[in-house]
Design a protein around this motif. Structure first.
Motif, short mmCIF file in Angstrom:
data_model
loop_
_atom_site.label_atom_id
_atom_site.label_comp_id
_atom_site.label_asym_id
_atom_site.label_seq_id
_atom_site.Cartn_x
_atom_site.Cartn_y
_atom_site.Cartn_z
N ALA A 28 8.91 20.06 -13.75
CA ALA A 28 8.30 20.26 -12.43
C ALA A 28 7.51 21.56 -12.37
O ALA A 28 6.42 21.61 -11.78
CB ALA A 28 9.40 20.26 -11.36
N GLU A 29 8.03 22.60 -12.97
CA GLU A 29 7.35 23.90 -12.96
C GLU A 29 6.02 23.86 -13.71
O GLU A 29 5.14 24.69 -13.47
CB GLU A 29 8.27 24.98 -13.56
N ASN A 30 5.88 22.88 -14.60
CA ASN A 30 4.63 22.71 -15.34
C ASN A 30 3.76 21.58 -14.77
O ASN A 30 2.83 21.11 -15.43
CB ASN A 30 4.93 22.46 -16.82
N GLY A 31 4.10 21.16 -13.55
CA GLY A 31 3.27 20.18 -12.87
C GLY A 31 3.56 18.74 -13.20
O GLY A 31 2.87 17.83 -12.73
N GLY A 32 4.60 18.50 -14.03
CA GLY A 32 5.00 17.14 -14.34
C GLY A 32 5.85 16.53 -13.23
O GLY A 32 6.26 17.22 -12.28
N ILE A 33 6.13 15.26 -13.35
CA ILE A 33 6.89 14.54 -12.32
C ILE A 33 8.20 14.04 -12.93
O ILE A 33 8.20 13.04 -13.68
CB ILE A 33 6.08 13.35 -11.76
N PRO A 34 9.31 14.73 -12.69
CA PRO A 34 10.59 14.29 -13.26
C PRO A 34 11.12 13.05 -12.56
O PRO A 34 11.12 12.97 -11.34
CB PRO A 34 11.53 15.48 -13.02
N ILE A 35 11.55 12.09 -13.36
CA ILE A 35 12.26 10.92 -12.85
C ILE A 35 13.69 11.06 -13.34
O ILE A 35 13.99 10.87 -14.51
CB ILE A 35 11.62 9.61 -13.35
N MET A 36 14.58 11.43 -12.42
CA MET A 36 15.92 11.87 -12.79
C MET A 36 16.93 10.74 -12.62
O MET A 36 16.98 10.09 -11.58
CB MET A 36 16.31 13.07 -11.93
N VAL A 37 17.74 10.56 -13.65
CA VAL A 37 18.76 9.51 -13.65
C VAL A 37 20.12 10.15 -13.91
O VAL A 37 20.28 10.95 -14.85
CB VAL A 37 18.48 8.45 -14.73
N ALA A 38 21.11 9.81 -13.08
CA ALA A 38 22.48 10.31 -13.28
C ALA A 38 23.41 9.52 -12.38
O ALA A 38 22.96 8.74 -11.52
CB ALA A 38 22.56 11.81 -12.97
N ARG A 39 24.70 9.75 -12.54
CA ARG A 39 25.69 9.08 -11.69
C ARG A 39 25.70 9.65 -10.28
O ARG A 39 25.91 8.93 -9.31
CB ARG A 39 27.09 9.21 -12.29
N SER A 40 25.53 10.96 -10.17
CA SER A 40 25.67 11.63 -8.88
C SER A 40 24.35 11.65 -8.13
O SER A 40 23.51 12.53 -8.33
CB SER A 40 26.17 13.07 -9.08
N ILE A 41 24.16 10.69 -7.24
CA ILE A 41 22.91 10.61 -6.48
C ILE A 41 22.78 11.77 -5.51
O ILE A 41 21.66 12.24 -5.23
CB ILE A 41 22.78 9.25 -5.75
N ASN A 42 23.89 12.27 -5.00
CA ASN A 42 23.82 13.39 -4.05
C ASN A 42 23.26 14.64 -4.72
O ASN A 42 22.43 15.35 -4.15
CB ASN A 42 25.21 13.69 -3.46
N LYS A 43 23.71 14.92 -5.94
CA LYS A 43 23.19 16.06 -6.69
C LYS A 43 21.70 15.88 -6.97
O LYS A 43 20.92 16.82 -6.85
CB LYS A 43 23.95 16.24 -8.01
N LEU A 44 21.32 14.67 -7.34
CA LEU A 44 19.92 14.40 -7.65
C LEU A 44 19.04 14.54 -6.41
O LEU A 44 17.93 15.10 -6.48
CB LEU A 44 19.75 13.00 -8.24
N LYS A 45 19.51 14.05 -5.26
CA LYS A 45 18.74 14.15 -4.03
C LYS A 45 18.55 15.61 -3.62
O LYS A 45 17.47 16.01 -3.18
CB LYS A 45 19.45 13.37 -2.90
N ASN A 46 19.60 16.40 -3.77
CA ASN A 46 19.50 17.83 -3.46
C ASN A 46 18.51 18.51 -4.40
O ASN A 46 17.68 19.32 -3.98
CB ASN A 46 20.88 18.48 -3.57
N GLN A 47 18.60 18.15 -5.67
CA GLN A 47 17.69 18.70 -6.66
C GLN A 47 16.25 18.30 -6.35
O GLN A 47 15.31 19.11 -6.48
CB GLN A 47 18.09 18.19 -8.04
N GLN A 48 16.08 17.07 -5.93
CA GLN A 48 14.75 16.56 -5.56
C GLN A 48 14.14 17.39 -4.44
O GLN A 48 12.96 17.77 -4.50
CB GLN A 48 14.90 15.09 -5.14
N MET A 49 14.94 17.69 -3.42
CA MET A 49 14.46 18.50 -2.30
C MET A 49 14.10 19.91 -2.74
O MET A 49 13.08 20.47 -2.33
CB MET A 49 15.51 18.53 -1.19
#
Length: 264
Positions: A28-49
């Protein structure tokens, strides 16, 4: 590096913590678009924000337990359906249980192979037709220095990483005509929560703490290799040198490094 990564969509498995989380941020810091996969959707949603707030780029979060083959196939198919083109796949998810073979629980053996090997292979296989169709893609498989130097109490984990290295090296040869790059990442111990499951006693981590790699520095190296012809990332350098010497002089190295090998 930023020009090479900007706007590219890259899947990262195991992206909610540890190396995977840091890789997502580095993309993300280099302008790319991360598509994140994991079990914990809450952690991913927080990270997304947080990524949107700090980096001003979009990211995507998908929930899947990679121990479940059906969930894995479904999430990859969903990602392909949701996005016009995926440019990269970083197979980062993995786990370990360090113990002597005589004491290993068979359920732990099966879980290590499913997460470290079968999920990696299956996710790659699901995405390959997409990469071939676009005549472009980069697959990065996080293996381990354990795949090159086996040690006591890591027989099963080392076996999974041997498998990852073999798979990666063969895949590289199969995909060159489709402009698909393939890279392995062979790491020594990294300072993440990986050891909470691998060694609940904490003894191994205490023994090797001063040698542990910084996950942010690892993430920088991995992302820097994206969309280049880098064959392998080997960290730390002294451990990679040790692995080369080990292949040349296995008995001598096993005697010389016995105390180091027994730190688990």
């Amino acid at each position: 590096m930023q020009n090479r990564i900007a706007g590219k969509k890259i899947i990262i498995t195991g992206a909610s913590s540890g190396i995977g989380e840091r890789i997502a941020w580095q993309i993300a810091e280099n302008g790319g678009i991360p598509i994140m996969v994991a079990r914990s959707i809450n952690k991913l949603k927080n990270q997304q924000m947080q990524i949107k707030k700090v980096c001003q780029v979009d990211s995507y979060a998908y929930q899947a337990d990679l121990l479940n083959q059906k969930e894995l196939v479904n999430v990859i198919n969903q990602i392909i359906s949701d996005h016009t083109q995926i440019h990269g796949l970083i197979n980062n998810a993995g786990a370990a249980v360090f113990d002597y073979v005589r004491n290993m629980l068979w359920s732990d053996v099966e879980q290590m192979f499913q997460l470290n090997v079968f999920a990696l292979m299956q996710g790659t296989k699901c995405l390959l037709p997409h990469f071939m169709q676009h005549n472009e893609g980069h697959i990065i498989n996080v293996a381990s220095q354990a795949g090159k130097i086996a040690t006591p109490k890591a027989a099963v984990y080392a076996a999974t990483k041997h498998a990852v290295l073999g798979f990666t090296n063969s895949l590289r040869l199969e995909t060159t005509e489709y402009n698909i790059r393939v890279t392995s990442v062979n790491l020594g111990p990294v300072n993440t929560n990986f050891f909470a499951g691998a060694d609940p006693t904490g003894d191994y981590q205490k023994n090797i703490e001063r040698y542990m790699l910084n996950p942010d520095k690892v993430a920088v190296k991995v992302v820097k290799a994206l969309f280049t012809d880098k064959r392998e990332i080997n960290l730390p350098g002294w451990m990679e040198l040790g692995s080369k010497l080990y292949h040349l002089f296995p008995r001598a190295l096993e005697r010389l490094l016995k105390k180091q090998f027994d730190k688990k």
